[in-house]
Design an enzyme around this catalytic site. Structure first.
Site, PDB file in Angstrom:
ATOM      1  CD  GLU A   1      -7.340   0.499 -38.030  1.00 32.56           C
ATOM      2  OE1 GLU A   1      -8.243   0.898 -38.860  1.00 32.56           O
ATOM      3  OE2 GLU A   1      -7.598   0.339 -36.845  1.00 32.56           O
TER       4      GLU A   1
ATOM      5  CG  HIS B   1      -2.152   6.331 -42.608  1.00 37.23           C
ATOM      6  ND1 HIS B   1      -2.521   7.725 -43.306  1.00 37.23           N
ATOM      7  CD2 HIS B   1      -3.149   6.046 -42.137  1.00 37.23           C
ATOM      8  CE1 HIS B   1      -3.862   7.777 -43.088  1.00 37.23           C
ATOM      9  NE2 HIS B   1      -4.013   6.898 -42.102  1.00 37.23           N
TER      10      HIS B   1
HETATM   11  C1  SDX Z   1      -6.943   3.154 -41.380  1.00 37.02           C
HETATM   12  O1  SDX Z   1      -7.077   6.864 -44.786  1.00 37.02           O
HETATM   13  C2  SDX Z   1      -7.305   6.938 -43.485  1.00 37.02           C
HETATM   14  O2  SDX Z   1      -7.051   8.184 -42.861  1.00 37.02           O
HETATM   15  C3  SDX Z   1      -7.459   5.608 -42.732  1.00 37.02           C
HETATM   16  C4  SDX Z   1      -7.339   5.684 -41.303  1.00 37.02           C
HETATM   17  C5  SDX Z   1      -8.517   6.523 -40.774  1.00 37.02           C
HETATM   18  O3  SDX Z   1      -8.731   6.603 -39.666  1.00 37.02           O
HETATM   19  O4  SDX Z   1      -9.822   6.515 -41.474  1.00 37.02           O
HETATM   20  O5  SDX Z   1      -6.339   6.105 -40.710  1.00 37.02           O
HETATM   21  C6  SDX Z   1      -7.660   4.259 -40.581  1.00 37.02           C
HETATM   22  O6  SDX Z   1      -7.519   2.843 -42.417  1.00 37.02           O
HETATM   23  C7  SDX Z   1      -5.537   2.980 -41.134  1.00 37.02           C
HETATM   24  C8  SDX Z   1      -4.968   2.205 -42.252  1.00 37.02           C
HETATM   25  C9  SDX Z   1      -5.377   0.499 -41.593  1.00 37.02           C
HETATM   26  N1  SDX Z   1      -4.760  -0.458 -42.730  1.00 37.02           N
HETATM   27  C10 SDX Z   1      -3.559  -1.147 -42.421  1.00 37.02           C
HETATM   28  O7  SDX Z   1      -2.793  -1.005 -41.489  1.00 37.02           O
HETATM   29  C11 SDX Z   1      -3.255  -2.028 -43.647  1.00 37.02           C
HETATM   30  C12 SDX Z   1      -1.920  -2.342 -43.844  1.00 37.02           C
HETATM   31  N2  SDX Z   1      -1.400  -0.964 -44.762  1.00 37.02           N
HETATM   32  C13 SDX Z   1      -1.486  -0.909 -45.860  1.00 37.02           C
HETATM   33  O8  SDX Z   1      -1.803  -1.943 -46.707  1.00 37.02           O
HETATM   34  C14 SDX Z   1      -1.385   0.720 -46.593  1.00 37.02           C
HETATM   35  O9  SDX Z   1      -0.244   1.082 -45.803  1.00 37.02           O
HETATM   36  C15 SDX Z   1      -2.431   1.521 -46.749  1.00 37.02           C
HETATM   37  C16 SDX Z   1      -3.447   0.598 -47.738  1.00 37.02           C
HETATM   38  C17 SDX Z   1      -2.814   1.777 -45.536  1.00 37.02           C
HETATM   39  C18 SDX Z   1      -1.863   2.730 -47.453  1.00 37.02           C
HETATM   40  O10 SDX Z   1      -1.139   2.272 -48.607  1.00 37.02           O
HETATM   41  P1  SDX Z   1      -1.202   3.076 -50.024  1.00 37.02           P
HETATM   42  O11 SDX Z   1      -0.880   4.292 -49.610  1.00 37.02           O
HETATM   43  O12 SDX Z   1      -1.985   2.687 -51.041  1.00 37.02           O
HETATM   44  O13 SDX Z   1       0.383   2.624 -50.539  1.00 37.02           O
HETATM   45  P2  SDX Z   1       0.556   1.247 -51.425  1.00 37.02           P
HETATM   46  O14 SDX Z   1      -0.285   0.416 -51.380  1.00 37.02           O
HETATM   47  O15 SDX Z   1       0.728   1.913 -52.670  1.00 37.02           O
HETATM   48  O16 SDX Z   1       2.222   0.881 -50.944  1.00 37.02           O
HETATM   49  C19 SDX Z   1       3.149   1.773 -51.240  1.00 37.02           C
HETATM   50  C20 SDX Z   1       4.527   0.622 -51.293  1.00 37.02           C
HETATM   51  C21 SDX Z   1       4.268  -0.675 -51.681  1.00 37.02           C
HETATM   52  O17 SDX Z   1       5.533  -1.393 -51.723  1.00 37.02           O
HETATM   53  P3  SDX Z   1       5.638  -1.830 -53.307  1.00 37.02           P
HETATM   54  O18 SDX Z   1       4.701  -2.910 -53.288  1.00 37.02           O
HETATM   55  O19 SDX Z   1       5.621  -0.736 -54.337  1.00 37.02           O
HETATM   56  O20 SDX Z   1       7.082  -2.388 -53.008  1.00 37.02           O
HETATM   57  O21 SDX Z   1       4.259   0.403 -49.679  1.00 37.02           O
HETATM   58  C22 SDX Z   1       4.142  -0.811 -49.506  1.00 37.02           C
HETATM   59  C23 SDX Z   1       3.513  -1.454 -50.315  1.00 37.02           C
HETATM   60  O22 SDX Z   1       3.765  -2.814 -50.793  1.00 37.02           O
HETATM   61  N3  SDX Z   1       3.351  -0.989 -48.287  1.00 37.02           N
HETATM   62  C24 SDX Z   1       3.425  -1.952 -47.246  1.00 37.02           C
HETATM   63  C25 SDX Z   1       2.510  -1.632 -46.249  1.00 37.02           C
HETATM   64  N4  SDX Z   1       1.897  -0.625 -46.623  1.00 37.02           N
HETATM   65  C26 SDX Z   1       2.489  -0.202 -47.819  1.00 37.02           C
HETATM   66  N5  SDX Z   1       4.388  -3.082 -47.389  1.00 37.02           N
HETATM   67  C27 SDX Z   1       4.197  -3.863 -46.200  1.00 37.02           C
HETATM   68  N6  SDX Z   1       3.240  -3.631 -44.977  1.00 37.02           N
HETATM   69  C28 SDX Z   1       2.561  -2.584 -45.147  1.00 37.02           C
HETATM   70  N7  SDX Z   1       1.601  -2.466 -44.031  1.00 37.02           N
END
Ligand code: SDX
Length: 367
Positions: A308, A253
């Protein structure tokens, strides 16, 4: 290159508004909505009560009561039902998610029911009609005398919901009404800030919500559980997917660096509903393994369960079709979007940030 640098901005930690609507404490894993910890809000209000609270906090005049909202949403559902034939004609072949996007765009800002009531009231009617279309069944008319959550299940299923189901769906709908400046809420505020109106803001917000990085995740959580299939497959599946650079849906998140408090609210609701059946126990085992796998693969990232993950398990337990889980998220969050639009229109200015030009000035020497 310059372009990749410019596109890396995620506006992390940028404050885009001051608002009394909600607060997300990502370090403490705490969510406050309209002055209440989310656990207390769920215990004290059903969806209509929470919507009235949000609209009051947003400064809506005259301040609506829960009963006002219950009455108005009933009328709005009846009015939305008249649009169902046009909706089904306009969305042939479209998914439930794309169908709801179209549904919102069929609404008009004019009419005796205010636009914010119209947007919240229409969602369950459109979603139920679109799901029944997929099953080759006719849409079922709303019942204005039944509460919003109960009427949604009745229109979806063609039979009344149980008390436990209504309680569980209300817990879900109340919990996800608002959540700080998430991408879809920010979208709603930007559109409202140009004075484009409530309906346009909600259509745009829902378009943002349906992306898999935001509200589009829960369906993929269930696909993951099905794909893993058995406990023997859990570890190998997770290690393989993470090694491929895949995101595990339901984890990580932008703000929560600890467990999303909403996951616990939903976990409690799903336990009350299912008494912890095999599917719930399997999901719990996958969650435990996923957290360990993420910690091993990305030790410097603080990745925990987000809402989620248990949204998926709870809505599946309520018999909501997988294709509708994102739309059902929108059915609740439209309350938060409308509250932010009310607030933005009351106190906001045109939202217009800056960008830093990293291109070439006209007199640059050719590279
Ligand atoms: C919601 O914002 C809100 O409040 C949203 C929400 C709401 O109520 O409105 O809470 C609802 O959207 C919840 C989130 C639902 N999405 C998911 O579950 C999808 C999976 N999660 C991600 O894609 C991710 O965690 C985000 C998009 C939610 C947040 O990502 P960020 O803050 O942009 O972080 P990032 O993409 O820069 O990742 C940082 C690192 C990366 O590693 P590296 O590539 O640098 O090695 O963390 C890793 C990412 O690859 N990472 C994950 C991961 N989430 C981040 N790796 C594996 N699995 C994951 N889920």
């Amino acid at each position: 290159s310059d372009v990749s640098k410019a596109s890396a901005f995620g506006l992390d930690n940028v404050v885009a508004a001051e608002t009394p609507l909600s607060h997300v404490d990502g370090e403490a894993g705490r969510l406050i909505i309209a002055g209440h910890d989310v656990e207390d809000l769920v215990a004290a209000y059903d969806f209509e009560g929470a919507v009235a609270l949000l609209w009051r906090v947003a400064g809506l005049e005259p301040a609506p009561s829960g009963d006002d909202v219950r009455r108005d949403l009933g009328r709005a559902r009846m009015e939305a039902f008249r649009l169902v034939p046009a909706l089904l004609a306009a969305t042939r072949g479209l998914s439930v998610t794309e169908g709801l996007r179209t549904g919102f765009s069929l609404l008009s800002d004019e009419g005796d029911l205010a636009a914010h009531i119209r947007t919240v009231g229409s969602a369950p009617v459109f979603i139920a009609a679109l799901c029944r279309r997929d099953e080759g069944k006719d849409a079922i008319a709303p019942d204005a005398e039944v509460g919003h959550a109960a009427d949604f299940i009745r229109m979806l299923r063609g039979a009344p919901a149980s008390e436990a189901e209504v309680r569980a769906l209300n817990a879900y709908l109340v919990t996800v009404t608002d959540h700080g400046m998430n991408a879809s809420t920010f979208t709603a505020r930007v559109i409202a800030s140009t004075r484009a109106g409530m309906i346009s803001a909600v259509v745009g917000a829902f378009c943002a919500l349906k992306g898999p990085l935001h509200g589009g995740a829960p369906g993929h959580v269930l696909d993951m559980l099905d794909d893993i299939g058995t406990r023997e497959n859990i570890d190998a599946w997770l290690v393989r997917e993470i090694a491929k650079g895949e995101r595990l849906m339901g984890f990580g998140h932008r703000v929560y660096k600890v467990r999303d408090p909403r996951a616990d609210v939903f976990n409690k609701a799903v336990m009350l509903l299912t008494n912890g059946n095999e599917r719930v126990r399997f999901a719990r085992d996958v969650e435990t393994a996923a957290l360990a796998a993420l910690k091993a693969a990305k030790p410097n990232q603080r990745l925990d369960t987000n809402m989620e993950y248990y949204t998926a398990v709870l809505l599946e337990a309520l018999g909501i079709p997988r294709v509708a889980v994102t739309a059902v998220f929108g059915m609740s969050r439209v309350a938060g979007w409308s509250a932010h639009v009310i607030e933005q229109e009351r106190v906001g200015r045109l939202i217009r940030p800056q960008s830093r030009y990293v291109g070439r000035w006209p007199d640059d020497k050719a590279a």
